[in-house]
Design a protein around this motif. Sequence first.
Motif, short mmCIF file in Angstrom:
data_model
loop_
_atom_site.label_atom_id
_atom_site.label_comp_id
_atom_site.label_asym_id
_atom_site.label_seq_id
_atom_site.Cartn_x
_atom_site.Cartn_y
_atom_site.Cartn_z
N ASP A 90 10.32 10.73 15.51
CA ASP A 90 10.51 9.27 15.51
C ASP A 90 9.46 8.59 16.38
OD1 ASP A 90 12.68 9.76 13.94
OD2 ASP A 90 14.19 9.24 15.45
N LYS A 91 9.21 9.17 17.54
CA LYS A 91 8.23 8.58 18.46
C LYS A 91 6.84 8.52 17.81
CE LYS A 91 8.54 10.29 22.51
NZ LYS A 91 8.39 11.26 23.65
N GLN A 92 6.44 9.62 17.16
CA GLN A 92 5.12 9.65 16.53
C GLN A 92 5.03 8.69 15.35
OE1 GLN A 92 3.22 13.39 15.68
NE2 GLN A 92 4.31 14.45 17.31
N VAL A 93 6.08 8.63 14.55
CA VAL A 93 6.05 7.76 13.37
C VAL A 93 6.01 6.30 13.77
CG1 VAL A 93 7.41 6.98 11.40
CG2 VAL A 93 7.09 9.42 11.79
N LEU A 94 6.80 5.91 14.76
CA LEU A 94 6.80 4.51 15.19
C LEU A 94 5.44 4.12 15.75
CD1 LEU A 94 10.34 4.23 16.78
CD2 LEU A 94 9.53 3.10 14.71
N ALA A 95 4.79 5.02 16.51
CA ALA A 95 3.44 4.74 17.01
C ALA A 95 2.46 4.60 15.85
CB ALA A 95 2.99 5.85 17.97
N PHE A 96 2.61 5.45 14.85
CA PHE A 96 1.74 5.38 13.67
C PHE A 96 1.94 4.06 12.92
CE2 PHE A 96 1.83 5.98 9.01
CZ PHE A 96 0.49 6.19 8.77
N LEU A 97 3.19 3.65 12.74
CA LEU A 97 3.47 2.40 12.03
C LEU A 97 2.98 1.18 12.82
CD1 LEU A 97 7.02 3.17 10.61
CD2 LEU A 97 4.84 3.20 9.37
N ASP A 98 3.07 1.25 14.14
CA ASP A 98 2.51 0.16 14.97
C ASP A 98 1.00 0.06 14.76
OD1 ASP A 98 4.89 -0.67 16.07
OD2 ASP A 98 4.72 0.65 17.83
N HIS A 99 0.35 1.21 14.67
CA HIS A 99 -1.10 1.21 14.42
C HIS A 99 -1.42 0.62 13.05
CE1 HIS A 99 -5.27 2.51 14.32
NE2 HIS A 99 -5.03 3.16 13.18
N GLN A 100 -0.61 0.98 12.05
CA GLN A 100 -0.82 0.42 10.72
C GLN A 100 -0.62 -1.09 10.72
OE1 GLN A 100 -1.82 2.18 7.87
NE2 GLN A 100 -2.15 3.78 9.38
N ASP A 101 0.34 -1.57 11.51
CA ASP A 101 0.57 -3.01 11.61
C ASP A 101 -0.64 -3.70 12.24
OD1 ASP A 101 2.45 -5.25 11.28
OD2 ASP A 101 2.33 -5.36 13.47
N GLN A 102 -1.24 -3.06 13.22
CA GLN A 102 -2.43 -3.63 13.84
C GLN A 102 -3.60 -3.69 12.86
OE1 GLN A 102 -2.87 -5.15 16.87
NE2 GLN A 102 -0.63 -5.02 16.80
N ARG A 103 -3.67 -2.70 11.97
CA ARG A 103 -4.70 -2.75 10.91
C ARG A 103 -4.51 -3.99 10.05
NH1 ARG A 103 -3.87 0.80 7.03
NH2 ARG A 103 -5.86 0.28 6.08
N MET A 104 -3.25 -4.28 9.72
CA MET A 104 -3.00 -5.46 8.90
C MET A 104 -3.31 -6.75 9.66
SD MET A 104 -2.13 -4.36 5.95
CE MET A 104 -3.24 -2.97 6.29
N VAL A 105 -3.02 -6.77 10.96
CA VAL A 105 -3.36 -7.94 11.78
C VAL A 105 -4.87 -8.15 11.79
CG1 VAL A 105 -3.36 -8.87 14.13
CG2 VAL A 105 -1.30 -7.79 13.22
N PHE A 106 -5.61 -7.07 11.94
CA PHE A 106 -7.08 -7.16 11.94
C PHE A 106 -7.58 -7.67 10.59
CE2 PHE A 106 -11.25 -5.14 11.18
CZ PHE A 106 -11.97 -5.70 12.24
N ALA A 107 -7.00 -7.16 9.50
CA ALA A 107 -7.40 -7.63 8.17
C ALA A 107 -7.06 -9.10 7.98
CB ALA A 107 -6.73 -6.78 7.09
N LEU A 108 -5.90 -9.53 8.49
CA LEU A 108 -5.52 -10.94 8.40
C LEU A 108 -6.49 -11.83 9.16
CD1 LEU A 108 -1.64 -10.74 8.80
CD2 LEU A 108 -2.85 -11.84 6.91
N ASN A 109 -6.91 -11.37 10.34
CA ASN A 109 -7.88 -12.15 11.11
C ASN A 109 -9.19 -12.31 10.34
OD1 ASN A 109 -6.12 -12.48 13.24
ND2 ASN A 109 -6.87 -10.70 14.38
N LYS A 110 -9.60 -11.25 9.68
CA LYS A 110 -10.84 -11.32 8.90
C LYS A 110 -10.71 -12.29 7.73
CE LYS A 110 -13.50 -7.87 8.09
NZ LYS A 110 -14.07 -6.59 7.63
N THR A 111 -9.59 -12.23 7.03
CA THR A 111 -9.42 -13.14 5.88
C THR A 111 -9.34 -14.59 6.35
OG1 THR A 111 -7.01 -12.88 5.93
CG2 THR A 111 -8.24 -11.39 4.51
N GLU A 112 -8.65 -14.82 7.47
CA GLU A 112 -8.55 -16.19 7.97
C GLU A 112 -9.90 -16.72 8.41
OE1 GLU A 112 -5.57 -15.78 10.93
OE2 GLU A 112 -3.90 -15.72 9.48
N GLN A 113 -10.72 -15.87 9.01
CA GLN A 113 -12.07 -16.29 9.39
C GLN A 113 -12.90 -16.62 8.16
OE1 GLN A 113 -13.76 -13.18 11.80
NE2 GLN A 113 -12.12 -13.30 13.35
N GLN A 114 -12.78 -15.79 7.13
CA GLN A 114 -13.55 -16.04 5.91
C GLN A 114 -13.08 -17.34 5.23
OE1 GLN A 114 -16.17 -14.46 4.83
NE2 GLN A 114 -16.11 -12.81 6.32
#
Length: 549
Positions: A507-531
């Motif tokens: 559970d600990k590893q999966v939640l850390a992995f999913l948090d990282h995936q969420d940060q990927r989406m945040v980064f992608a959102l920032n890029k789209t908003e900038q564009q």
Amino acid sequence: MTDVFIRLLAVLFFCSAAAASTLDDDIAAFTEDAGRHSASIQSLESNQLRPLGTRLTVFLTLDSGGGLDLDSLDLFIDSRPVVSKVYALQEQPVLNADGAEQLYVGHVARGDHELKVVVTARSADGDFVRREATHLFTKHSRALAVRLNLSASAPDFEPRVSFDVKQVSEEEIAFDDPDVNRAPDHDSPSSHAEAHRKARFDLAESHRNAGRLQKAGEILAAMPEGYWAAAGYLNLASDFAREDLDPSRALVALRVAMAMAKAEDGNERSRHLHDEALLRAGYLAYRNGELEKAIGFLESVSLDSPSTPRALYVHGLALTERGNHRAAMQSWHRARKFPLAYPGAAEAWIGMGRGYDLAGYLGQAGEAYLAANAACESERVVLRTLKDQVRNEGAYQALVADVKASDLEWFLADSRSMQQPRLAYLLEFLKKPQAQRAVGRVAALAALEKRLTTHSHDLEVFAGALKSSQASVPETAVTKVTQLQGSNDRYLKRLADLRNAAEEELDKQVLAFLDHQDQRMVFALNKTEQQIAHLYEYLALESLGGRGQ
């Protein structure tokens, strides 16, 4: 579910040797103890309890006409799941000389029972079908054999399940339990060869991790062709690419990895490794400005691999460099059909906007960026839902077991399984050896729990039969059954403690992995908003410029 998990692990190609943790040691010791416990139960049954006639054996036969390719089979006795098997596309049940596969060996009390089977298969005309059949039977004082007959005849190839039940003597059926009591065949030549190649790979990895790349290469060069040598060269190529400005050495290592992987033709794990090598070679060639070579590598990647989305994205980048924006957007459009969990999918959504922009279609570019923004926002909702499920149900249930339980049809329907977000996140998570070990612990304990639960049922049947049977059974058998019931309960308790510890770590590893995936989406959102902001700013300036004229 264990079959599914093993098959998922088989397509991954990053392997690492690591010292066993205390939890791993505890699980290994428990597995050994539980194996001896199982052997004691089997010995008691075969040597002293045969006269009770409680045994039930279920066989499967397939129509030899080739009307069906079996995908999965689930077997239930009195609503109790006893067998769950998934067959690979190239795999069919292993039939004996009598044309039957032994599915289940267990025990039932005298009286009325219900047998239910659920099968999914592909018919000869290409249709994917699912069928369920039930059969009521009465258990008497003798052992019982049930034969499931699965057939499909032209022209409709409609699956049909029939049941053939007969009482038999204990001597007529093999005392070989395919699910509970069978141990892996560690003495087979193929298993010895696999272990030897894995050991050589581990040795090469130890030298590579210590920076001795030449020594690692020498060990790999002496290995026979196949998966483990290919995995070693793939890892070696990563070091070459990191150390050298010129990609030549890395590309040579990748070509060798591809050749080694092809030696195991038809092997799923080698096919995916081959795709990963093609992707890396394509990216290195693109980064070095060798666009034609890059496009050639990337177009060879299969379209149903975890590497596919990133390959399509880099393929689009290479086409853009050549000025072919329309073809680039076609590649990105295909990559967008994959879940955003796969690397390259989110980038392809953003790339579509860039492609329209470069082609001069600013309105469509804005719409594409807005669509990318919406896709990333939607994916964050998926991730939040999945994290809530992990917290409430546990990672193994939410991310592994539910892959099969949610909808078996999509899981088995060829490349459509690649389009499912949950499976995509599972495959991405399992790329790390640490994650593989964490899931592997829980999967192994789940299999042991199934075995011990089956023992509990069988021992209860033995105890009931001993009370009512007039058969000639040694008096010591009653005491032995009672002792084994107590032992089995203690094993289940120990297993529960081990499984809780293993699931907490997972559970600990999966939640850390999913948090990282969420940060990927945040980064992608920032890029789209900038564009989007830059595009609107440009359009506003264009509008003001037009008014000034």
